[in-house]
Design a protein around this motif. Structure first.
Motif, short mmCIF file in Angstrom:
data_model
loop_
_atom_site.label_atom_id
_atom_site.label_comp_id
_atom_site.label_asym_id
_atom_site.label_seq_id
_atom_site.Cartn_x
_atom_site.Cartn_y
_atom_site.Cartn_z
N ALA A 24 0.83 -1.20 0.00
CA ALA A 24 0.00 0.00 0.00
C ALA A 24 0.87 1.25 0.00
O ALA A 24 1.86 1.32 0.72
CB ALA A 24 -0.92 0.01 1.21
N SER A 25 0.47 2.22 -0.79
CA SER A 25 1.16 3.50 -0.80
C SER A 25 0.14 4.60 -0.99
O SER A 25 -0.98 4.36 -1.48
CB SER A 25 2.21 3.54 -1.92
N GLY A 26 0.51 5.80 -0.58
CA GLY A 26 -0.38 6.94 -0.77
C GLY A 26 -1.50 7.04 0.24
O GLY A 26 -2.39 7.89 0.09
N ILE A 27 -1.50 6.17 1.26
CA ILE A 27 -2.50 6.28 2.33
C ILE A 27 -1.78 6.28 3.66
O ILE A 27 -0.70 5.71 3.79
CB ILE A 27 -3.54 5.14 2.29
N ALA A 75 5.31 -1.17 9.42
CA ALA A 75 6.50 -0.41 9.06
C ALA A 75 6.72 -0.38 7.55
O ALA A 75 7.28 0.58 7.02
CB ALA A 75 7.72 -1.01 9.75
N LYS A 76 6.25 -1.43 6.87
CA LYS A 76 6.44 -1.53 5.43
C LYS A 76 5.17 -1.24 4.64
O LYS A 76 5.19 -1.33 3.42
CB LYS A 76 6.95 -2.92 5.07
N ASN A 77 4.09 -0.93 5.34
CA ASN A 77 2.79 -0.75 4.67
C ASN A 77 2.45 -1.97 3.81
O ASN A 77 2.00 -1.82 2.67
CB ASN A 77 2.79 0.52 3.80
N MET A 78 2.63 -3.14 4.39
CA MET A 78 2.36 -4.39 3.70
C MET A 78 1.34 -5.20 4.48
O MET A 78 1.36 -5.25 5.70
CB MET A 78 3.64 -5.22 3.57
N VAL A 79 0.47 -5.84 3.74
CA VAL A 79 -0.51 -6.78 4.31
C VAL A 79 -0.37 -8.09 3.55
O VAL A 79 -0.18 -8.09 2.33
CB VAL A 79 -1.94 -6.24 4.20
N TYR A 80 -0.47 -9.19 4.30
CA TYR A 80 -0.24 -10.50 3.71
C TYR A 80 -1.47 -11.39 3.90
O TYR A 80 -2.20 -11.26 4.90
CB TYR A 80 0.96 -11.17 4.36
#
Length: 126
Positions: A24-27, A75-80
């Motif tokens: 995710a980016s921009g949020i 921290a990485k704006n990542m969802v798995y």
């Protein structure tokens, strides 16, 4: 501008596992619902599960509990999305989506989400 990008899809045999990622980016990642959805050919898009970035609370479709797990790296704006014991009926395009705030019982409603990724294909062979 918000952007979600899924990755990790592919072909797997029944009983196997896959882990999908959603970047995710921009949020602002501190108060969002990040949902996973899937859509098989000829079927409606269905909610797989959801995680809230504010407290990591997760929700899952009843039929998928125990096989699918959602996790987050703030921290990485990542969802798995970890998918285990995959079945041919899990074959679909998988999407991640983002919505601000808490959705409560509406987490599985696609219309509640503002931002969507392009999807990643998961194919489970028998």
């Amino acid at each position: 501008e918000a952007q979600l990008v899924e990755s990790g899809g592919g072909l797997v045999q029944a009983g196997g596992s896959l882990r999908l990622s959603c970047a995710a980016s921009g949020i602002t990642f501190d108060d969002y619902a990040i949902g996973w959805f899937r859509q098989a050919p000829g079927k409606e898009r269905e909610g797989v599960g959801c995680i809230y970035t504010v407290d990591d609370v997760t929700y899952y479709a009843d039929s998928l509990k125990g096989r699918f797990t959602i996790s987050i790296d703030n921290a990485k704006n990542m969802v798995y999305l970890q998918m285990n014991s995959l079945k041919p009926e899990d074959t679909a395009v998988y999407y991640c989506a983002a919505a601000p705030g808490i959705l409560s019982k509406y987490w599985s409603s696609p219309g509640e989400y503002d931002y969507w990724g392009q999807g990643t294909q998961v194919t489970v062979s028998s």
